[in-house]
Motif scaffolding. Structure first.
Motif, PDB file in Angstrom:
ATOM      1  N   GLN A 197      66.215  53.036  51.258  1.00  0.00           N
ATOM      2  CA  GLN A 197      66.502  51.960  52.189  1.00  0.00           C
ATOM      3  C   GLN A 197      67.821  51.280  51.872  1.00  0.00           C
ATOM      4  OE1 GLN A 197      64.518  50.972  55.079  1.00  0.00           O
ATOM      5  NE2 GLN A 197      66.624  50.323  55.350  1.00  0.00           N
ATOM      6  N   GLU A 198      68.123  51.113  50.580  1.00  0.00           N
ATOM      7  CA  GLU A 198      69.378  50.465  50.183  1.00  0.00           C
ATOM      8  C   GLU A 198      70.575  51.288  50.635  1.00  0.00           C
ATOM      9  OE1 GLU A 198      71.674  48.791  46.176  1.00  0.00           O
ATOM     10  OE2 GLU A 198      69.713  49.761  45.987  1.00  0.00           O
ATOM     11  N   ALA A 199      70.484  52.600  50.471  1.00  0.00           N
ATOM     12  CA  ALA A 199      71.589  53.475  50.890  1.00  0.00           C
ATOM     13  C   ALA A 199      71.804  53.391  52.399  1.00  0.00           C
ATOM     14  CB  ALA A 199      71.296  54.911  50.475  1.00  0.00           C
ATOM     15  N   ILE A 200      70.697  53.322  53.152  1.00  0.00           N
ATOM     16  CA  ILE A 200      70.814  53.211  54.608  1.00  0.00           C
ATOM     17  C   ILE A 200      71.438  51.875  54.984  1.00  0.00           C
ATOM     18  CG2 ILE A 200      69.480  53.021  56.747  1.00  0.00           C
ATOM     19  CD1 ILE A 200      67.479  55.004  55.516  1.00  0.00           C
ATOM     20  N   THR A 201      71.015  50.800  54.319  1.00  0.00           N
ATOM     21  CA  THR A 201      71.567  49.475  54.609  1.00  0.00           C
ATOM     22  C   THR A 201      73.076  49.455  54.389  1.00  0.00           C
ATOM     23  OG1 THR A 201      69.474  48.431  53.987  1.00  0.00           O
ATOM     24  CG2 THR A 201      71.428  47.030  54.033  1.00  0.00           C
ATOM     25  N   LYS A 202      73.524  50.146  53.349  1.00  0.00           N
ATOM     26  CA  LYS A 202      74.960  50.206  53.034  1.00  0.00           C
ATOM     27  C   LYS A 202      75.683  51.245  53.896  1.00  0.00           C
ATOM     28  CE  LYS A 202      74.482  48.808  48.182  1.00  0.00           C
ATOM     29  NZ  LYS A 202      74.680  49.231  46.761  1.00  0.00           N
ATOM     30  N   LYS A 203      74.921  51.972  54.715  1.00  0.00           N
ATOM     31  CA  LYS A 203      75.460  53.058  55.538  1.00  0.00           C
ATOM     32  C   LYS A 203      76.104  54.153  54.687  1.00  0.00           C
ATOM     33  CE  LYS A 203      76.057  50.249  59.680  1.00  0.00           C
ATOM     34  NZ  LYS A 203      76.938  49.819  60.777  1.00  0.00           N
ATOM     35  N   ASP A 204      75.552  54.285  53.468  1.00  0.00           N
ATOM     36  CA  ASP A 204      75.976  55.373  52.592  1.00  0.00           C
ATOM     37  C   ASP A 204      75.055  56.553  52.883  1.00  0.00           C
ATOM     38  OD1 ASP A 204      76.667  57.115  50.614  1.00  0.00           O
ATOM     39  OD2 ASP A 204      76.492  55.675  48.943  1.00  0.00           O
ATOM     40  N   TYR A 205      75.369  57.264  53.940  1.00  0.00           N
ATOM     41  CA  TYR A 205      74.451  58.281  54.414  1.00  0.00           C
ATOM     42  C   TYR A 205      74.386  59.500  53.507  1.00  0.00           C
ATOM     43  CZ  TYR A 205      74.244  55.373  58.538  1.00  0.00           C
ATOM     44  OH  TYR A 205      74.062  54.316  59.383  1.00  0.00           O
ATOM     45  N   ALA A 206      75.432  59.738  52.730  1.00  0.00           N
ATOM     46  CA  ALA A 206      75.371  60.835  51.772  1.00  0.00           C
ATOM     47  C   ALA A 206      74.310  60.538  50.711  1.00  0.00           C
ATOM     48  CB  ALA A 206      76.734  61.039  51.121  1.00  0.00           C
ATOM     49  N   ALA A 207      74.326  59.297  50.220  1.00  0.00           N
ATOM     50  CA  ALA A 207      73.319  58.903  49.234  1.00  0.00           C
ATOM     51  C   ALA A 207      71.932  58.857  49.863  1.00  0.00           C
ATOM     52  CB  ALA A 207      73.674  57.534  48.645  1.00  0.00           C
ATOM     53  N   ALA A 208      71.859  58.440  51.115  1.00  0.00           N
ATOM     54  CA  ALA A 208      70.573  58.368  51.799  1.00  0.00           C
ATOM     55  C   ALA A 208      69.972  59.759  51.963  1.00  0.00           C
ATOM     56  CB  ALA A 208      70.738  57.694  53.151  1.00  0.00           C
ATOM     57  N   LYS A 209      70.813  60.730  52.356  1.00  0.00           N
ATOM     58  CA  LYS A 209      70.321  62.098  52.497  1.00  0.00           C
ATOM     59  C   LYS A 209      69.815  62.634  51.165  1.00  0.00           C
ATOM     60  CE  LYS A 209      73.025  63.736  56.474  1.00  0.00           C
ATOM     61  NZ  LYS A 209      74.042  64.721  56.915  1.00  0.00           N
ATOM     62  N   ALA A 210      70.505  62.266  50.083  1.00  0.00           N
ATOM     63  CA  ALA A 210      70.081  62.732  48.756  1.00  0.00           C
ATOM     64  C   ALA A 210      68.747  62.114  48.357  1.00  0.00           C
ATOM     65  CB  ALA A 210      71.163  62.397  47.728  1.00  0.00           C
ATOM     66  N   ALA A 211      68.510  60.867  48.738  1.00  0.00           N
ATOM     67  CA  ALA A 211      67.278  60.164  48.350  1.00  0.00           C
ATOM     68  C   ALA A 211      66.102  60.485  49.269  1.00  0.00           C
ATOM     69  CB  ALA A 211      67.532  58.654  48.346  1.00  0.00           C
ATOM     70  N   LEU A 212      66.355  61.028  50.448  1.00  0.00           N
ATOM     71  CA  LEU A 212      65.292  61.251  51.427  1.00  0.00           C
ATOM     72  C   LEU A 212      64.199  62.206  50.950  1.00  0.00           C
ATOM     73  CD1 LEU A 212      64.177  60.751  54.283  1.00  0.00           C
ATOM     74  CD2 LEU A 212      65.655  62.616  55.098  1.00  0.00           C
ATOM     75  N   PRO A 213      64.528  63.377  50.366  1.00  0.00           N
ATOM     76  CA  PRO A 213      63.462  64.304  49.959  1.00  0.00           C
ATOM     77  C   PRO A 213      62.445  63.690  49.006  1.00  0.00           C
ATOM     78  CG  PRO A 213      65.575  65.429  49.961  1.00  0.00           C
ATOM     79  CD  PRO A 213      65.871  63.971  50.139  1.00  0.00           C
ATOM     80  N   ALA A 214      62.929  62.879  48.050  1.00  0.00           N
ATOM     81  CA  ALA A 214      62.001  62.275  47.087  1.00  0.00           C
ATOM     82  C   ALA A 214      61.054  61.308  47.788  1.00  0.00           C
ATOM     83  CB  ALA A 214      62.784  61.549  45.991  1.00  0.00           C
ATOM     84  N   ALA A 215      61.572  60.533  48.733  1.00  0.00           N
ATOM     85  CA  ALA A 215      60.726  59.588  49.471  1.00  0.00           C
ATOM     86  C   ALA A 215      59.724  60.337  50.333  1.00  0.00           C
ATOM     87  CB  ALA A 215      61.595  58.676  50.324  1.00  0.00           C
ATOM     88  N   GLN A 216      60.153  61.434  50.928  1.00  0.00           N
ATOM     89  CA  GLN A 216      59.233  62.227  51.753  1.00  0.00           C
ATOM     90  C   GLN A 216      58.124  62.844  50.903  1.00  0.00           C
ATOM     91  OE1 GLN A 216      62.251  64.795  53.505  1.00  0.00           O
ATOM     92  NE2 GLN A 216      61.933  63.853  55.537  1.00  0.00           N
ATOM     93  N   ALA A 217      58.486  63.289  49.711  1.00  0.00           N
ATOM     94  CA  ALA A 217      57.496  63.890  48.821  1.00  0.00           C
ATOM     95  C   ALA A 217      56.488  62.857  48.328  1.00  0.00           C
ATOM     96  CB  ALA A 217      58.193  64.546  47.631  1.00  0.00           C
ATOM     97  N   ALA A 218      56.946  61.613  48.181  1.00  0.00           N
ATOM     98  CA  ALA A 218      56.063  60.562  47.677  1.00  0.00           C
ATOM     99  C   ALA A 218      55.179  59.967  48.757  1.00  0.00           C
ATOM    100  CB  ALA A 218      56.909  59.457  47.035  1.00  0.00           C
ATOM    101  N   ALA A 219      55.491  60.240  50.015  1.00  0.00           N
ATOM    102  CA  ALA A 219      54.731  59.656  51.120  1.00  0.00           C
ATOM    103  C   ALA A 219      53.385  60.349  51.270  1.00  0.00           C
ATOM    104  CB  ALA A 219      55.537  59.771  52.416  1.00  0.00           C
ATOM    105  N   THR A 220      52.326  59.593  51.103  1.00  0.00           N
ATOM    106  CA  THR A 220      50.979  60.150  51.207  1.00  0.00           C
ATOM    107  C   THR A 220      50.164  59.500  52.315  1.00  0.00           C
ATOM    108  OG1 THR A 220      50.244  58.610  49.489  1.00  0.00           O
ATOM    109  CG2 THR A 220      50.906  60.836  48.775  1.00  0.00           C
ATOM    110  N   THR A 221      50.307  58.205  52.525  1.00  0.00           N
ATOM    111  CA  THR A 221      49.563  57.534  53.593  1.00  0.00           C
ATOM    112  C   THR A 221      50.328  57.664  54.910  1.00  0.00           C
ATOM    113  OG1 THR A 221      50.611  55.367  53.384  1.00  0.00           O
ATOM    114  CG2 THR A 221      48.782  55.852  51.881  1.00  0.00           C
ATOM    115  N   ASP A 222      49.614  57.418  56.001  1.00  0.00           N
ATOM    116  CA  ASP A 222      50.288  57.449  57.311  1.00  0.00           C
ATOM    117  C   ASP A 222      51.390  56.410  57.380  1.00  0.00           C
ATOM    118  OD1 ASP A 222      48.794  59.550  58.319  1.00  0.00           O
ATOM    119  OD2 ASP A 222      47.259  58.244  59.197  1.00  0.00           O
ATOM    120  N   ASP A 223      51.169  55.247  56.753  1.00  0.00           N
ATOM    121  CA  ASP A 223      52.220  54.221  56.761  1.00  0.00           C
ATOM    122  C   ASP A 223      53.429  54.692  55.968  1.00  0.00           C
ATOM    123  OD1 ASP A 223      51.072  52.174  58.362  1.00  0.00           O
ATOM    124  OD2 ASP A 223      49.717  51.675  56.728  1.00  0.00           O
TER     125      ASP A 223
END
Length: 432
Positions: free
Chosen positions: A53-79
């Motif tokens: 979220q911090e990378a997105i807020t800063k519009k650092d999309y390269a960093a956001a793309k790098a952080a996305l897979p880990a967040a997706q892997a950690a997502a277990t609930t529908d929320d």
């Protein structure tokens, strides 16, 4: 890439071409806000999501793309999954990634957490992506979902019509066009010209003469320009078998609406008129074509067919005109109205509409004639002499094979014809 709104997508579909689009930034904010209240986030997701979220807020999309897979892997609930899909959407929008926008929309909808207003936007993205990739079944399903969530929206309905048309489901496509037209009228706004054109095209391609008539008449009623009259009348003539008399009356309407175009039109009209015994009308049509530069002198000089018509018609005119008063007297004294109809037609061919109307009235009074044909020609004469209401009254009585053409003439009597639209400026290439 240029992103368009849902309305812009529907308009593009109505024109038969879909531009690239995605969810607007405002929609992404709505998605982000919708995930916040009373969300059931897992501990693992709470640990990985902040960096993303911090990378997105800063519009650092390269960093956001790098952080996305880990967040997706950690997502277990529908929320969790809804929140990470929302952030995936923000990244895709920030990097103009249309495929990423579509994937994020799919992921958000799959969680079942998107509120109804946002679902409209997300299903629209799905529909557009499917349509652009030729997946018509998926586009159909997605737009059907949009229509369920946002019923009777004219833009959504016209989009569904476009999809059905591509699926070669002409009856369903026309049903949606009808609904879109009525829904648009209910808003008090004018119906887009392209919607009528789309309906006419669907009916024409689907070989549905009744649809061609219906939408052709709606089109000229709403946009009575010369170029529109030409489209409507030519498609009518192309899809309906007309006897020579009805076809001549259709060509007369094209002349009245200034929708004749090209040497072929003028030849066809002049030849038909000459064969029906109206030399003055035949010559007048060729002369009009030349004066309007639709048939130039060179074409007339080099066209054997046009030259022959004019050569045959010209010498007959003087004697034909001279005989009219004598023939009219005989018609008035005749036992039936057959001669009066013929002389009325001759007067109409010479543009003497007042005399024509008088003879048509006599023909009706005496009887023994086709009243539908007489009223059609009376309506034509009245319309061309500027008596619109009287013309409409006469034309409204016409039934049988002449009824459709009488309806077209009635539209001209009440709406007239405007000049053809100027050619549109070339559109700028769509951003890729």
């Amino acid at each position: 890439m240029k992103f368009a709104s849902t309305t812009a997508l529907a308009t593009a579909l109505a024109l038969g071409a879909v531009a690239a689009m995605g969810v607007t930034p405002a929609v992404a904010k709505k998605a982000d806000a919708a995930a916040a209240p009373k969300a059931n986030y897992s501990d693992g997701f709470r640990k990985t999501a902040p960096a993303l979220q911090e990378a997105i807020t800063k519009k650092d999309y390269a960093a956001a793309k790098a952080a996305l897979p880990a967040a997706q892997a950690a997502a277990t609930t529908d929320d969790d999954k809804y929140a990470v899909a929302t952030m995936q959407l923000q990244i895709a929008q920030g990097t103009n990634d249309s495929a990423g926008v579509s994937a994020a929309a799919d992921a958000m909808l799959a969680t079942g957490k998107a509120p109804a207003p946002l679902q409209i936007e997300l299903y629209t993205v799905q529909a557009q992506n499917a349509f652009n990739n030729g997946k018509l079944d998926a586009a159909d399903r997605a737009f059907t979902q949009v229509n369920t969530l946002k019923p009777n929206d004219p833009e959504v309905l016209i989009s569904l019509a476009a999809v059905k048309s591509r699926e070669n489901q002409s009856p369903a496509a026309l049903q949606y066009v009808d609904q879109a037209i009525q829904a648009k009228k209910a808003t008090g706004q004018p119906v887009d010209e392209d919607w009528y054109r789309r309906a006419l095209s669907i009916a024409y391609d689907g070989k549905q003469p009744a649809g061609v008539i219906k939408y052709g008449q709606q089109l000229v009623d709403a946009y009575p320009r010369a170029d529109i009259w030409r489209i409507a009348l030519q498609t009518y003539r192309d899809t309906t078998t007309l006897d020579p008399q009805v076809d001549l009356d259709a060509l007369r309407l094209m002349r009245a609406t200034k929708s004749l175009a090209g040497e072929r039109d003028y030849y066809e009209y002049a030849n038909t008129a000459l064969n029906k015994g109206f030399p003055g009308e035949a010559k007048a049509v060729i002369d009009q074509g030349m004066s309007s530069n639709m048939v130039d002198n060179k074409a007339l000089a080099t066209s054997k067919a046009l030259a022959e018509i004019k050569a045959v018609a010209g010498p007959k005119i003087a004697a034909d005109k001279a005989d009219l008063p004598v023939s009219e007297k005989k018609a008035r004294a005749a036992a039936d109205g057959k001669q009066a109809l013929l002389i009325g037609d001759a007067y109409m061919g010479y543009g003497q509409y007042a005399q024509a109307v008088e003879l048509y009235k006599i023909a009706l009074q005496k009887g023994g004639v086709d009243a539908n044909l007489v009223n059609l020609h009376m309506g034509e004469s009245l319309a061309q002499s500027g008596q619109g209401p009287a013309a409409a009254t006469a034309l409204a009585t016409v039934t049988g094979p002449n009824q459709v053409l009488a309806q077209y003439w009635a539209i001209f009597a009440t709406k007239g014809s405007a000049p053809a639209a100027a050619p549109a400026a070339p559109a700028a290439p769509a951003a890729q």
